[in-house]
Write a protein that holds these residues in place. Structure first.
Motif, PDB file in Angstrom:
ATOM      1  N   ALA A 290      -3.635   4.183  11.775  1.00 53.08           N
ATOM      2  CA  ALA A 290      -3.410   2.828  12.296  1.00 53.08           C
ATOM      3  C   ALA A 290      -2.315   2.119  11.502  1.00 53.08           C
ATOM      4  O   ALA A 290      -2.583   1.260  10.660  1.00 53.08           O
ATOM      5  N   PHE A 291      -1.071   2.502  11.769  1.00 49.27           N
ATOM      6  CA  PHE A 291       0.063   1.903  11.078  1.00 49.27           C
ATOM      7  C   PHE A 291       1.322   2.182  11.891  1.00 49.27           C
ATOM      8  O   PHE A 291       1.326   3.009  12.808  1.00 49.27           O
ATOM      9  N   SER A 292       2.388   1.518  11.535  1.00 51.35           N
ATOM     10  CA  SER A 292       3.725   1.807  12.041  1.00 51.35           C
ATOM     11  C   SER A 292       4.623   2.123  10.850  1.00 51.35           C
ATOM     12  O   SER A 292       4.358   1.681   9.726  1.00 51.35           O
ATOM     13  N   VAL A 293       5.676   2.893  11.094  1.00 51.17           N
ATOM     14  CA  VAL A 293       6.637   3.181  10.028  1.00 51.17           C
ATOM     15  C   VAL A 293       7.169   1.866   9.467  1.00 51.17           C
ATOM     16  O   VAL A 293       7.505   0.946  10.221  1.00 51.17           O
ATOM     17  N   GLY A 294       7.222   1.762   8.169  1.00 55.44           N
ATOM     18  CA  GLY A 294       7.689   0.543   7.520  1.00 55.44           C
ATOM     19  C   GLY A 294       6.576  -0.394   7.109  1.00 55.44           C
ATOM     20  O   GLY A 294       6.809  -1.334   6.339  1.00 55.44           O
ATOM     21  N   ASP A 295       5.351  -0.164   7.622  1.00 57.95           N
ATOM     22  CA  ASP A 295       4.222  -0.999   7.221  1.00 57.95           C
ATOM     23  C   ASP A 295       3.931  -0.803   5.739  1.00 57.95           C
ATOM     24  O   ASP A 295       4.101   0.295   5.189  1.00 57.95           O
ATOM     25  N   LYS A 296       3.454  -1.849   5.125  1.00 58.11           N
ATOM     26  CA  LYS A 296       2.955  -1.725   3.763  1.00 58.11           C
ATOM     27  C   LYS A 296       1.443  -1.603   3.838  1.00 58.11           C
ATOM     28  O   LYS A 296       0.762  -2.429   4.463  1.00 58.11           O
ATOM     29  N   VAL A 297       0.908  -0.563   3.226  1.00 58.52           N
ATOM     30  CA  VAL A 297      -0.531  -0.349   3.189  1.00 58.52           C
ATOM     31  C   VAL A 297      -0.980  -0.286   1.735  1.00 58.52           C
ATOM     32  O   VAL A 297      -0.209   0.094   0.846  1.00 58.52           O
ATOM     33  N   ALA A 298      -2.223  -0.678   1.509  1.00 56.31           N
ATOM     34  CA  ALA A 298      -2.812  -0.595   0.175  1.00 56.31           C
ATOM     35  C   ALA A 298      -3.969   0.386   0.211  1.00 56.31           C
ATOM     36  O   ALA A 298      -4.667   0.506   1.222  1.00 56.31           O
ATOM     37  N   LEU A 299      -4.158   1.102  -0.873  1.00 58.21           N
ATOM     38  CA  LEU A 299      -5.314   1.978  -1.027  1.00 58.21           C
ATOM     39  C   LEU A 299      -6.023   1.581  -2.309  1.00 58.21           C
ATOM     40  O   LEU A 299      -5.420   1.527  -3.377  1.00 58.21           O
ATOM     41  N   VAL A 363     -17.484  16.168 -14.248  1.00 59.92           N
ATOM     42  CA  VAL A 363     -18.023  15.465 -13.084  1.00 59.92           C
ATOM     43  C   VAL A 363     -17.141  14.262 -12.773  1.00 59.92           C
ATOM     44  O   VAL A 363     -16.762  13.504 -13.680  1.00 59.92           O
ATOM     45  N   VAL A 364     -16.801  14.087 -11.500  1.00 57.29           N
ATOM     46  CA  VAL A 364     -16.015  12.935 -11.070  1.00 57.29           C
ATOM     47  C   VAL A 364     -16.606  12.392  -9.777  1.00 57.29           C
ATOM     48  O   VAL A 364     -17.076  13.156  -8.923  1.00 57.29           O
ATOM     49  N   SER A 365     -16.623  11.064  -9.660  1.00 56.55           N
ATOM     50  CA  SER A 365     -17.182  10.402  -8.470  1.00 56.55           C
ATOM     51  C   SER A 365     -16.229   9.318  -7.997  1.00 56.55           C
ATOM     52  O   SER A 365     -15.594   8.632  -8.806  1.00 56.55           O
ATOM     53  N   TRP A 366     -16.159   9.164  -6.663  1.00 53.47           N
ATOM     54  CA  TRP A 366     -15.339   8.118  -6.061  1.00 53.47           C
ATOM     55  C   TRP A 366     -16.192   7.304  -5.102  1.00 53.47           C
ATOM     56  O   TRP A 366     -17.090   7.839  -4.437  1.00 53.47           O
ATOM     57  N   GLY A 367     -15.892   6.020  -4.981  1.00 55.52           N
ATOM     58  CA  GLY A 367     -16.601   5.178  -4.032  1.00 55.52           C
ATOM     59  C   GLY A 367     -15.725   4.072  -3.502  1.00 55.52           C
ATOM     60  O   GLY A 367     -14.664   3.776  -4.064  1.00 55.52           O
ATOM     61  N   GLN A 368     -16.177   3.456  -2.411  1.00 59.60           N
ATOM     62  CA  GLN A 368     -15.497   2.317  -1.801  1.00 59.60           C
ATOM     63  C   GLN A 368     -14.008   2.581  -1.577  1.00 59.60           C
ATOM     64  O   GLN A 368     -13.171   1.688  -1.749  1.00 59.60           O
ATOM     65  N   VAL A 369     -13.662   3.791  -1.188  1.00 63.08           N
ATOM     66  CA  VAL A 369     -12.255   4.130  -0.958  1.00 63.08           C
ATOM     67  C   VAL A 369     -11.802   3.416   0.314  1.00 63.08           C
ATOM     68  O   VAL A 369     -12.305   3.684   1.404  1.00 63.08           O
ATOM     69  N   THR A 370     -10.843   2.504   0.157  1.00 63.61           N
ATOM     70  CA  THR A 370     -10.530   1.564   1.237  1.00 63.61           C
ATOM     71  C   THR A 370      -9.022   1.453   1.452  1.00 63.61           C
ATOM     72  O   THR A 370      -8.318   0.893   0.613  1.00 63.61           O
ATOM     73  N   PRO A 371      -8.501   1.969   2.567  1.00 63.30           N
ATOM     74  CA  PRO A 371      -7.109   1.700   2.926  1.00 63.30           C
ATOM     75  C   PRO A 371      -7.016   0.432   3.783  1.00 63.30           C
ATOM     76  O   PRO A 371      -7.867   0.189   4.642  1.00 63.30           O
ATOM     77  N   VAL A 372      -5.991  -0.366   3.533  1.00 66.84           N
ATOM     78  CA  VAL A 372      -5.805  -1.630   4.237  1.00 66.84           C
ATOM     79  C   VAL A 372      -4.353  -1.735   4.682  1.00 66.84           C
ATOM     80  O   VAL A 372      -3.439  -1.451   3.905  1.00 66.84           O
ATOM     81  N   ASN A 373      -4.112  -2.152   5.931  1.00 64.16           N
ATOM     82  CA  ASN A 373      -2.751  -2.367   6.417  1.00 64.16           C
ATOM     83  C   ASN A 373      -2.355  -3.818   6.101  1.00 64.16           C
ATOM     84  O   ASN A 373      -2.763  -4.758   6.789  1.00 64.16           O
ATOM     85  N   LEU A 374      -1.577  -3.990   5.060  1.00 66.68           N
ATOM     86  CA  LEU A 374      -1.194  -5.335   4.624  1.00 66.68           C
ATOM     87  C   LEU A 374      -0.240  -6.000   5.603  1.00 66.68           C
ATOM     88  O   LEU A 374      -0.285  -7.215   5.804  1.00 66.68           O
ATOM     89  N   THR A 375       0.625  -5.200   6.221  1.00 67.14           N
ATOM     90  CA  THR A 375       1.554  -5.758   7.200  1.00 67.14           C
ATOM     91  C   THR A 375       0.817  -6.340   8.386  1.00 67.14           C
ATOM     92  O   THR A 375       1.133  -7.427   8.864  1.00 67.14           O
ATOM     93  N   ALA A 376      -0.200  -5.626   8.879  1.00 66.23           N
ATOM     94  CA  ALA A 376      -0.970  -6.098  10.023  1.00 66.23           C
ATOM     95  C   ALA A 376      -1.709  -7.397   9.710  1.00 66.23           C
ATOM     96  O   ALA A 376      -1.995  -8.193  10.609  1.00 66.23           O
ATOM     97  N   LEU A 377      -2.001  -7.616   8.434  1.00 66.47           N
ATOM     98  CA  LEU A 377      -2.678  -8.844   8.012  1.00 66.47           C
ATOM     99  C   LEU A 377      -1.711  -9.973   7.660  1.00 66.47           C
ATOM    100  O   LEU A 377      -2.118 -11.057   7.240  1.00 66.47           O
ATOM    101  N   GLY A 378      -0.416  -9.715   7.814  1.00 67.19           N
ATOM    102  CA  GLY A 378       0.574 -10.726   7.495  1.00 67.19           C
ATOM    103  C   GLY A 378       0.771 -10.929   5.999  1.00 67.19           C
ATOM    104  O   GLY A 378       1.245 -11.975   5.556  1.00 67.19           O
ATOM    105  N   LEU A 379       0.450  -9.896   5.212  1.00 64.74           N
ATOM    106  CA  LEU A 379       0.518 -10.010   3.755  1.00 64.74           C
ATOM    107  C   LEU A 379       1.728  -9.307   3.161  1.00 64.74           C
ATOM    108  O   LEU A 379       1.873  -9.273   1.942  1.00 64.74           O
ATOM    109  N   ALA A 380       2.573  -8.707   3.987  1.00 63.89           N
ATOM    110  CA  ALA A 380       3.732  -7.975   3.468  1.00 63.89           C
ATOM    111  C   ALA A 380       5.007  -8.698   3.845  1.00 63.89           C
ATOM    112  O   ALA A 380       5.061  -9.422   4.825  1.00 63.89           O
TER     113      ALA A 380
END
Length: 380
Positions: A290-299, A363-380
């Motif tokens: 769910a993105f377009s080329v040039g979008d800024k996304v956060a992980l 041992v390694v654990s990961w949680g709450q892994v969350t990608p966000v489209n900042l451009t779609a939110l008007g934050l970029a």
């Protein structure tokens, strides 16, 4: 206060910090010791003290720019400040310069003038200046100059109300004035453990001064607004194999174990990999489109590791072929936060997130892994 030529130094008192632009955005200006394996050109946020400062700050530091460039002097950092720092709108700028000035026989007065000009630029953009003292060096001829210049930086900071990150004391062997063995690689640059220690010091000093903030981590399984709209907090595992629904596991076929585990401080579950006798990496992967080329996304996300193995978060821009690192740990950390921003390159058709447990025992654990489209939110 005056410099070596008798010129008065500009002053900056703590009261004026109240009027600085508030926020958590931090830029780091420096040379190879700041840059480390961070590569802006390939969006790879590799092992460096700015990365660890962010991860170890309980979410308060948002590293928006690693403006470290290998081999640079203070005059070169000053020359590119307007293009390499200002556009990222930092609320604080950590400056660590001097090693290459000393190596190239730049005089103290010239170094002072360059640093004053950099601090002036930081204040002009409404940001808080932070001084990183020059780390130790193993070259005997450079040791006295390093101490002398750090002494000037200490006194200037005290007179101007500027925060100091004392990397020198942190990394030095008191008996020799060289790097402490645990923090040394080549006598000029810190080891991986050194970068982690520097990041922890930076987090300890800066985090209490920054506003309460945290990455937009998923906190409930009903959340459909972020790019992982199903099972974002890892509560479901339909087939009971220890891999949460929505994620794909790959890698070595023996000597590992998957599990979903609970941490009272983390909403939902953590996806855990235990490596015992696995000669290959073991990883989990999930993509989004769910993105377009040039979008800024956060992980962003949470990582806990015992430090026995290398733990890595990797981002791959499928179709484009580029990769980037969001987190890379070989030391113990409990609930370290990673948050990185990427611009989607031309040709990308999907973005794959890989959570990797490298070979070894740990041992390694990961949680709450969350990608966000900042451009779609008007934050970029």
């Amino acid at each position: 206060m005056k410099d070596a030529t008798g010129r008065r130094l500009d002053t900056f008192n703590v009261a004026s910090m109240v009027h600085a632009r508030p926020g958590n955005r931090v830029a780091f200006l420096g040379d190879s010791i700041t840059q480390a394996s961070w590569q802006n050109s390939t969006q790879t946020q590799g092992s460096s003290f700015p990365l660890y400062a962010q991860m170890l700050s309980a979410g308060r530091i948002l590293t928006v720019r690693n403006a470290g460039i290998s081999g640079e002097r203070s005059d070169q950092m000053l020359a590119r400040f307007d293009s390499d720092v200002t556009p990222y709108k930092p609320n604080a700028v950590v400056v660590m310069a001097g090693r290459n000035d000393i190596n190239q026989s730049v005089g103290l007065a010239t170094f002072q003038a360059n640093m004053l000009a950099i601090f002036s630029k930081i204040r002009a953009i409404g940001a808080i200046p932070v001084i990183g003292l020059i780390p130790p060096v193993n070259t005997p001829a450079d040791k006295p100059t390093t101490v002398k210049w750090n002494t000037w930086l200490r006194y200037y900071a005290a007179a101007s109300g500027i925060i100091v990150l004392d990397f020198y004391t942190l990394l030095v062997d008191p008996a020799t004035g060289s790097y402490a063995a645990a923090y040394n690689t080549d006598g000029t640059h810190p080891s991986h453990s050194g970068y982690v220690a520097m990041g922890q010091l930076c987090a300890d000093k800066l985090a209490p001064l920054l506003p309460a903030w945290g990455p937009p981590l998923a906190v409930d399984n009903g959340n459909t607004a972020q790019l992982y709209s199903s099972n974002p907090v890892l509560l479901t595992d339909t087939n009971g194999d220890g891999v949460p629904d929505g994620w794909f596991a790959y890698g070595g076929s023996t000597g590992y174990a998957h599990a979903l585990v609970t941490d009272a401080a983390v909403p939902g579950k953590l996806m855990q990999i235990t490596q015992t006798a696995n000669a290959s990496l073991r990883a989990m992967q999930r993509g989004f489109t769910a993105f377009s080329v040039g979008d800024k996304v956060a992980l962003c996300g949470v990582i806990t590791t015992d430090g026995g193995i290398r733990a890595q978060v990797k981002v791959t821009f499928t179709g484009n072929g580029g990769t980037a690192n969001a987190a890379d740990f070989t030391v113990p950390v409990t609930r370290g936060l990673f948050h990185q921003e990427y611009t989607i390159p031309t040709g990308t058709t999907s973005v794959m997130v890989d959570l990797i447990a490298h070979p070894g025992t740990g041992v390694v654990s990961w949680g709450q892994v969350t990608p966000v489209n900042l451009t779609a939110l008007g934050l970029a």
